[in-house]
Design a protein around this motif. Sequence first.
Motif, PDB file in Angstrom:
ATOM      1  N   ASP A 181      42.531  37.021  47.592  1.00  0.00           N
ATOM      2  CA  ASP A 181      42.995  35.947  46.890  1.00  0.00           C
ATOM      3  C   ASP A 181      43.777  36.161  45.599  1.00  0.00           C
ATOM      4  O   ASP A 181      43.810  35.161  44.561  1.00  0.00           O
ATOM      5  CB  ASP A 181      41.644  34.981  46.417  1.00  0.00           C
ATOM      6  CG  ASP A 181      40.821  35.902  45.452  1.00  0.00           C
ATOM      7  OD1 ASP A 181      40.968  37.058  45.195  1.00  0.00           O
ATOM      8  OD2 ASP A 181      39.671  35.113  45.307  1.00  0.00           O
ATOM      9  N   GLY A 182      44.329  37.422  45.429  1.00  0.00           N
ATOM     10  CA  GLY A 182      45.119  37.743  44.259  1.00  0.00           C
ATOM     11  C   GLY A 182      44.398  38.289  43.062  1.00  0.00           C
ATOM     12  O   GLY A 182      45.086  38.199  41.853  1.00  0.00           O
ATOM     13  N   GLN A 183      43.005  38.453  43.122  1.00  0.00           N
ATOM     14  CA  GLN A 183      42.464  38.849  42.024  1.00  0.00           C
ATOM     15  C   GLN A 183      42.478  40.298  41.727  1.00  0.00           C
ATOM     16  O   GLN A 183      42.311  41.105  42.606  1.00  0.00           O
ATOM     17  CB  GLN A 183      40.832  38.412  42.098  1.00  0.00           C
ATOM     18  CG  GLN A 183      40.760  36.975  41.941  1.00  0.00           C
ATOM     19  CD  GLN A 183      41.449  36.298  40.846  1.00  0.00           C
ATOM     20  OE1 GLN A 183      41.212  36.841  39.682  1.00  0.00           O
ATOM     21  NE2 GLN A 183      42.002  35.300  40.949  1.00  0.00           N
ATOM     22  N   LEU A 184      42.557  40.759  40.671  1.00  0.00           N
ATOM     23  CA  LEU A 184      42.713  42.079  40.435  1.00  0.00           C
ATOM     24  C   LEU A 184      41.322  42.727  40.437  1.00  0.00           C
ATOM     25  O   LEU A 184      40.446  42.573  39.810  1.00  0.00           O
ATOM     26  CB  LEU A 184      43.391  42.475  39.080  1.00  0.00           C
ATOM     27  CG  LEU A 184      43.658  44.038  38.503  1.00  0.00           C
ATOM     28  CD1 LEU A 184      44.608  44.520  39.368  1.00  0.00           C
ATOM     29  CD2 LEU A 184      43.937  44.336  37.017  1.00  0.00           C
ATOM     30  N   VAL A 239      46.931  32.756  33.684  1.00  0.00           N
ATOM     31  CA  VAL A 239      45.836  33.188  33.904  1.00  0.00           C
ATOM     32  C   VAL A 239      45.756  33.286  35.428  1.00  0.00           C
ATOM     33  O   VAL A 239      46.110  32.247  36.255  1.00  0.00           O
ATOM     34  CB  VAL A 239      44.664  32.132  33.477  1.00  0.00           C
ATOM     35  CG1 VAL A 239      43.499  32.674  34.074  1.00  0.00           C
ATOM     36  CG2 VAL A 239      44.819  32.009  32.175  1.00  0.00           C
ATOM     37  N   GLY A 240      45.598  34.687  35.858  1.00  0.00           N
ATOM     38  CA  GLY A 240      45.689  34.862  37.372  1.00  0.00           C
ATOM     39  C   GLY A 240      47.132  35.369  37.796  1.00  0.00           C
ATOM     40  O   GLY A 240      47.768  35.793  36.704  1.00  0.00           O
ATOM     41  N   GLY A 241      47.472  35.083  39.027  1.00  0.00           N
ATOM     42  CA  GLY A 241      48.793  35.490  39.203  1.00  0.00           C
ATOM     43  C   GLY A 241      49.108  36.762  39.158  1.00  0.00           C
ATOM     44  O   GLY A 241      50.269  37.345  39.281  1.00  0.00           O
ATOM     45  N   PHE A 242      48.434  37.562  39.321  1.00  0.00           N
ATOM     46  CA  PHE A 242      48.621  38.855  39.345  1.00  0.00           C
ATOM     47  C   PHE A 242      49.314  39.471  40.700  1.00  0.00           C
ATOM     48  O   PHE A 242      50.142  40.342  40.703  1.00  0.00           O
ATOM     49  CB  PHE A 242      47.120  40.057  39.354  1.00  0.00           C
ATOM     50  CG  PHE A 242      46.374  39.831  38.254  1.00  0.00           C
ATOM     51  CD1 PHE A 242      46.842  40.521  37.021  1.00  0.00           C
ATOM     52  CD2 PHE A 242      45.169  39.228  38.131  1.00  0.00           C
ATOM     53  CE1 PHE A 242      46.138  40.567  35.898  1.00  0.00           C
ATOM     54  CE2 PHE A 242      44.590  39.010  36.760  1.00  0.00           C
ATOM     55  CZ  PHE A 242      44.854  39.771  35.725  1.00  0.00           C
ATOM     56  N   ASP A 243      48.985  38.860  41.587  1.00  0.00           N
ATOM     57  CA  ASP A 243      49.696  39.081  42.924  1.00  0.00           C
ATOM     58  C   ASP A 243      51.273  38.553  43.022  1.00  0.00           C
ATOM     59  O   ASP A 243      51.929  39.162  43.811  1.00  0.00           O
ATOM     60  CB  ASP A 243      49.146  38.073  44.065  1.00  0.00           C
ATOM     61  CG  ASP A 243      49.373  36.480  43.818  1.00  0.00           C
ATOM     62  OD1 ASP A 243      49.362  36.166  42.560  1.00  0.00           O
ATOM     63  OD2 ASP A 243      49.262  35.829  44.726  1.00  0.00           O
ATOM     64  N   ALA A 244      51.762  38.071  41.944  1.00  0.00           N
ATOM     65  CA  ALA A 244      53.094  37.869  41.705  1.00  0.00           C
ATOM     66  C   ALA A 244      53.996  39.042  41.223  1.00  0.00           C
ATOM     67  O   ALA A 244      55.095  39.274  41.311  1.00  0.00           O
ATOM     68  CB  ALA A 244      53.494  36.755  40.888  1.00  0.00           C
TER      69      ALA A 244
END
Length: 84
Positions: free
Chosen positions: A63-66, A48-53
């Motif tokens: 903050d890495g949110q799409l 959950v989250g982690g799109f920035d990876a």
Amino acid sequence: MDTLGVGGRLSAKLFIEEGHQVEFGTLSVDTLLTDDETWREVKPEAIVGGFDAVLQSHFLTEDGQLVHSEALHRELKAGRSVLR
């Protein structure tokens, strides 16, 4: 509109879900990235989250949110990679 329907098995190495309705018979994905905690009921190891990876930075907030899903969809439809 905004529904992915797969009559049988939905399979992928990486499945990125960002708030759309998804219907499938069975799920067979190596990595599931989502913004929705409820996916852990289907795939406990969902990230959950982690799109920035995995996504290129111009599709994300600091903050890495799409946030730029329209731009993401345009790139995908054009056949260009959105992954890092």
